[in-house]
Design a protein around this motif. Structure first.
Motif, PDB file in Angstrom:
ATOM      1  N   ASN A 276       0.858  -1.174   0.000  1.00 43.52           N
ATOM      2  CA  ASN A 276       0.000   0.000   0.000  1.00 43.52           C
ATOM      3  C   ASN A 276       0.899   1.230   0.000  1.00 43.52           C
ATOM      4  OD1 ASN A 276      -2.984  -1.008   0.650  1.00 43.52           O
ATOM      5  ND2 ASN A 276      -1.553  -2.195   1.906  1.00 43.52           N
ATOM      6  N   SER A 277       0.585   2.201  -0.848  1.00 45.79           N
ATOM      7  CA  SER A 277       1.445   3.376  -0.900  1.00 45.79           C
ATOM      8  C   SER A 277       0.650   4.607  -1.321  1.00 45.79           C
ATOM      9  CB  SER A 277       2.613   3.165  -1.882  1.00 45.79           C
ATOM     10  OG  SER A 277       2.138   3.031  -3.208  1.00 45.79           O
ATOM     11  N   LEU A 278       1.139   5.762  -0.874  1.00 46.35           N
ATOM     12  CA  LEU A 278       0.592   7.067  -1.243  1.00 46.35           C
ATOM     13  C   LEU A 278       1.709   7.867  -1.893  1.00 46.35           C
ATOM     14  CD1 LEU A 278      -1.992   8.849  -0.978  1.00 46.35           C
ATOM     15  CD2 LEU A 278      -0.951   9.812   1.092  1.00 46.35           C
ATOM     16  N   ASN A 279       1.429   8.451  -3.066  1.00 45.84           N
ATOM     17  CA  ASN A 279       2.475   9.084  -3.854  1.00 45.84           C
ATOM     18  C   ASN A 279       2.039  10.479  -4.283  1.00 45.84           C
ATOM     19  OD1 ASN A 279       3.739   9.763  -6.653  1.00 45.84           O
ATOM     20  ND2 ASN A 279       5.111   8.211  -5.817  1.00 45.84           N
ATOM     21  N   LEU A 280       2.941  11.443  -4.151  1.00 46.61           N
ATOM     22  CA  LEU A 280       2.729  12.810  -4.633  1.00 46.61           C
ATOM     23  C   LEU A 280       3.888  13.166  -5.551  1.00 46.61           C
ATOM     24  CD1 LEU A 280       1.250  15.573  -4.554  1.00 46.61           C
ATOM     25  CD2 LEU A 280       2.708  16.159  -2.579  1.00 46.61           C
ATOM     26  N   ARG A 281       3.579  13.553  -6.800  1.00 45.22           N
ATOM     27  CA  ARG A 281       4.674  13.850  -7.725  1.00 45.22           C
ATOM     28  C   ARG A 281       4.352  15.079  -8.583  1.00 45.22           C
ATOM     29  NH1 ARG A 281       2.202   9.576 -10.296  1.00 45.22           N
ATOM     30  NH2 ARG A 281       1.764   9.829 -12.540  1.00 45.22           N
ATOM     31  N   PHE A 282       5.440  15.742  -9.016  1.00 50.38           N
ATOM     32  CA  PHE A 282       5.368  16.944  -9.841  1.00 50.38           C
ATOM     33  C   PHE A 282       6.263  16.735 -11.062  1.00 50.38           C
ATOM     34  CE2 PHE A 282       4.597  18.157  -5.485  1.00 50.38           C
ATOM     35  CZ  PHE A 282       3.506  19.019  -5.569  1.00 50.38           C
ATOM     36  N   VAL A 283       5.763  17.150 -12.227  1.00 52.33           N
ATOM     37  CA  VAL A 283       6.533  17.055 -13.467  1.00 52.33           C
ATOM     38  C   VAL A 283       6.435  18.393 -14.186  1.00 52.33           C
ATOM     39  CG1 VAL A 283       6.848  15.857 -15.654  1.00 52.33           C
ATOM     40  CG2 VAL A 283       6.016  14.598 -13.658  1.00 52.33           C
ATOM     41  N   GLY A 284       7.577  18.987 -14.533  1.00 54.55           N
ATOM     42  CA  GLY A 284       7.595  20.288 -15.183  1.00 54.55           C
ATOM     43  C   GLY A 284       8.222  20.237 -16.559  1.00 54.55           C
ATOM     44  N   SER A 303       9.131  13.265  -6.874  1.00 48.11           N
ATOM     45  CA  SER A 303       7.997  12.590  -6.245  1.00 48.11           C
ATOM     46  C   SER A 303       8.409  12.108  -4.855  1.00 48.11           C
ATOM     47  CB  SER A 303       7.522  11.404  -7.092  1.00 48.11           C
ATOM     48  OG  SER A 303       8.429  10.326  -7.011  1.00 48.11           O
ATOM     49  N   PHE A 304       7.398  12.043  -3.980  1.00 50.99           N
ATOM     50  CA  PHE A 304       7.609  11.503  -2.650  1.00 50.99           C
ATOM     51  C   PHE A 304       6.570  10.409  -2.419  1.00 50.99           C
ATOM     52  CE2 PHE A 304       6.539  11.357   1.883  1.00 50.99           C
ATOM     53  CZ  PHE A 304       7.782  10.996   2.398  1.00 50.99           C
ATOM     54  N   GLU A 305       7.033   9.247  -1.946  1.00 48.91           N
ATOM     55  CA  GLU A 305       6.151   8.101  -1.750  1.00 48.91           C
ATOM     56  C   GLU A 305       6.322   7.552  -0.337  1.00 48.91           C
ATOM     57  OE1 GLU A 305       5.203   3.687  -3.731  1.00 48.91           O
ATOM     58  OE2 GLU A 305       6.768   4.997  -4.556  1.00 48.91           O
ATOM     59  N   LYS A 306       5.199   7.231   0.293  1.00 49.31           N
ATOM     60  CA  LYS A 306       5.204   6.619   1.625  1.00 49.31           C
ATOM     61  C   LYS A 306       4.291   5.407   1.564  1.00 49.31           C
ATOM     62  CE  LYS A 306       4.506   7.576   6.541  1.00 49.31           C
ATOM     63  NZ  LYS A 306       5.900   7.198   6.883  1.00 49.31           N
ATOM     64  N   GLY A 307       4.789   4.240   2.052  1.00 48.33           N
ATOM     65  CA  GLY A 307       3.991   3.040   1.932  1.00 48.33           C
ATOM     66  C   GLY A 307       4.356   1.970   2.931  1.00 48.33           C
ATOM     67  N   ILE A 308       3.656   0.844   2.797  1.00 48.53           N
ATOM     68  CA  ILE A 308       3.850  -0.318   3.669  1.00 48.53           C
ATOM     69  C   ILE A 308       3.953  -1.555   2.789  1.00 48.53           C
ATOM     70  CG2 ILE A 308       2.845  -1.743   5.485  1.00 48.53           C
ATOM     71  CD1 ILE A 308       1.362   0.692   6.466  1.00 48.53           C
ATOM     72  N   GLN A 309       4.940  -2.427   3.092  1.00 45.21           N
ATOM     73  CA  GLN A 309       5.091  -3.707   2.408  1.00 45.21           C
ATOM     74  C   GLN A 309       5.043  -4.822   3.460  1.00 45.21           C
ATOM     75  OE1 GLN A 309       8.070  -3.138  -1.193  1.00 45.21           O
ATOM     76  NE2 GLN A 309       8.940  -2.249   0.653  1.00 45.21           N
ATOM     77  N   GLN A 310       4.279  -5.877   3.158  1.00 44.23           N
ATOM     78  CA  GLN A 310       4.173  -6.955   4.143  1.00 44.23           C
ATOM     79  C   GLN A 310       3.803  -8.257   3.445  1.00 44.23           C
ATOM     80  OE1 GLN A 310       0.951  -6.222   6.875  1.00 44.23           O
ATOM     81  NE2 GLN A 310      -0.399  -5.480   5.266  1.00 44.23           N
ATOM     82  N   SER A 311       4.025  -9.361   4.163  1.00 49.67           N
ATOM     83  CA  SER A 311       3.626 -10.683   3.694  1.00 49.67           C
ATOM     84  C   SER A 311       2.480 -11.173   4.573  1.00 49.67           C
ATOM     85  CB  SER A 311       4.797 -11.657   3.750  1.00 49.67           C
ATOM     86  OG  SER A 311       5.265 -11.791   5.091  1.00 49.67           O
ATOM     87  N   THR A 312       1.534 -11.883   3.969  1.00 48.96           N
ATOM     88  CA  THR A 312       0.377 -12.382   4.703  1.00 48.96           C
ATOM     89  C   THR A 312       0.148 -13.851   4.406  1.00 48.96           C
ATOM     90  OG1 THR A 312      -1.130 -11.770   2.906  1.00 48.96           O
ATOM     91  CG2 THR A 312      -0.723 -10.108   4.597  1.00 48.96           C
ATOM     92  N   ASP A 313      -0.612 -14.506   5.255  1.00 52.37           N
ATOM     93  CA  ASP A 313      -0.974 -15.913   5.067  1.00 52.37           C
ATOM     94  C   ASP A 313       0.250 -16.783   4.848  1.00 52.37           C
ATOM     95  OD1 ASP A 313      -3.620 -15.150   5.276  1.00 52.37           O
ATOM     96  OD2 ASP A 313      -3.801 -14.847   3.109  1.00 52.37           O
ATOM     97  N   SER A 314       1.265 -16.560   5.661  1.00 54.55           N
ATOM     98  CA  SER A 314       2.502 -17.317   5.487  1.00 54.55           C
ATOM     99  C   SER A 314       2.317 -18.749   5.985  1.00 54.55           C
ATOM    100  CB  SER A 314       3.644 -16.642   6.251  1.00 54.55           C
ATOM    101  OG  SER A 314       4.815 -17.408   6.158  1.00 54.55           O
ATOM    102  N   ALA A 315       2.599 -19.693   5.106  1.00 55.52           N
ATOM    103  CA  ALA A 315       2.489 -21.107   5.479  1.00 55.52           C
ATOM    104  C   ALA A 315       3.860 -21.707   5.782  1.00 55.52           C
ATOM    105  CB  ALA A 315       1.814 -21.887   4.361  1.00 55.52           C
ATOM    106  N   ILE A 316       4.895 -20.882   5.647  1.00 60.00           N
ATOM    107  CA  ILE A 316       6.241 -21.369   5.904  1.00 60.00           C
ATOM    108  C   ILE A 316       6.934 -20.402   6.855  1.00 60.00           C
ATOM    109  CG2 ILE A 316       6.446 -22.529   3.675  1.00 60.00           C
ATOM    110  CD1 ILE A 316       8.067 -20.176   2.689  1.00 60.00           C
TER     111      ILE A 316
END
Length: 394
Positions: A276-284, A303-316
């Motif tokens: 999940n991430s939120l991004n703000l960017r400018f291009v001139g 651009s500036f980006e802030k987010g979260i990375q994760q693993s779910t339902d891990s069976a190992i």
């Protein structure tokens, strides 16, 4: 009506041709056939000459109004008429004119219609929307049939955005080349919304989704774009607000800005990876700079980006050094230049990304450089030769 009566020299010529054809045939017969064709249809060509326009004076147009000439046909001719949206817009312009097919020709309506065509061509996005847009329009009377008093009114239209490719990224120009009809329609029209469904095969599963684009009322943002695809094993969603501003500064002629949110989930081995991430960017973009035989445009952005990375339902059980949940921050900056000449185009771009789990700590650095060059060799009308080169390193 065409008068088929021939005078004596012409009749003698025809008799000689027929006699030679029966006896010798071949080359002389062909010459006679051409001679006969020109002889028979010469009166038609003469009848189509607008004799009262040869001087090129606007006063000569009054002859066709005072003598009650009728408009047989109104035709628009454009090199881009093969594009559906251009052809459709030209038909709409024709319907809005003061002159009409089958009606008596008048000078007032003719001049008013020419002004209408000029105004629409200059302002309509279907014929280009950049500040560097060039438009040429002409109106003329042709195919004058003086025997039945009919004329044709012809409008010739040519427009172009010479710097539209300079403002596009290499990826945008690739889309224009690979999908010219779709790309031209999307860049040259201004719809209030657009919906495009999709169906595909994602990570060993059948899935679907689509794109939706809608205008946003207000002054800061201009449109809202959401794109989503998913299947039983994965999903991806991107929602984005877009806006644009222009200025008088030659180094920042136009500024585009975007605020976006993205969410994705994909399978990996025996687990699901989500982001999940939120991004703000400018291009001139700078104003086109004239340099001898080329036009140069500068491009830059951040651009500036802030987010979260994760693993779910891990069976190992994952290794100890692998982080199952991590927030991150990323700062990206890029700069580039594009140069366009009559037969060539060159583009150079550089990008830098700095990422960290927390502010003040740098965990990841990425640099990318990209250079493209294309050269067109003049050839026949429909068979030019193109040379394209690209180098990317990082």
């Amino acid at each position: 009506m065409i008068d088929h009566k021939l005078n004596l020299p012409f009749a003698s010529m025809w008799m000689a041709c027929l006699d030679y054809f029966h006896n010798k045939a071949s080359r002389m017969a062909a010459v006679c056939a051409v001679y006969g064709f020109l002889l028979l249809f010469a009166p038609v060509a003469v009848g189509q000459v607008c004799s009262h326009l040869l001087k090129g004076s606007s006063a000569d147009i009054k002859f066709y109004a005072t003598n009650g000439y009728v408009i047989r046909q109104i035709d628009f001719r454009s090199p881009y008429d093969f594009l559906f949206f251009v052809h459709h817009r030209l038909l709409k312009i024709k319907e809005s004119l003061a002159i009409h097919e089958g009606h008596t020709f008048t000078v007032e309506d003719y001049n008013t219609s020419a002004d209408v065509v000029k105004t629409i061509i200059e302002s309509d996005n279907a014929f280009g929307s950049s500040l560097a847009k060039i438009s040429v329009r002409t109106a003329s009377i042709e195919n004058c049939q003086e025997s039945v008093k009919t004329i044709d009114v012809i409008y010739r239209v040519f427009t172009t955005d010479p710097m539209s490719l300079a403002k596009a990224s290499p990826e945008d120009r690739r889309t224009i080349v690979e999908q010219p009809a779709t790309a031209s329609a999307e860049r040259s029209t201004d719809p209030s919304y657009k919906l495009q469904p999709g169906l595909g095969y994602y990570y060993s599963a059948l899935g679907g989704g689509g794109d939706f684009l809608a205008k946003v009322p207000g002054t800061f943002f201009s449109d809202f774009h959401i794109s989503g695809y998913g299947s039983s094993s994965s999903r991806a969603l991107i929602a984005q607000l877009n806006g644009s501003r222009s200025s008088q500064n030659p180094l920042l002629d136009r500024l585009n800005y975007h605020l976006s949110y993205s969410n994705s989930e994909v399978p990996a081995s025996q687990m699901q990876l989500t982001k999940n991430s939120l991004n703000l960017r400018f291009v001139g973009f700078s104003r086109p700079l004239e340099a001898h035989t080329a036009k140069i445009m500068l491009r830059y952005g951040t651009s500036f980006e802030k987010g979260i990375q994760q693993s779910t339902d891990s069976a190992i059980k994952v290794p100890q050094e692998v982080i199952e949940y991590s927030g991150y921050n990323a700062l990206r900056i890029y700069a580039g230049a594009t140069s366009i000449t009559r037969y060539s185009e060159a583009s150079v771009s550089y990008g830098l990304q700095v990422s960290a789990k927390q502010f003040g700590e740098i965990d990841f650095v990425k640099q990318v450089g990209d250079a493209t060059f294309s050269l067109r060799f003049p050839g026949h009308t429909h068979s030019p030769w193109d040379l394209q080169m690209r180098l990317t390193a990082g």
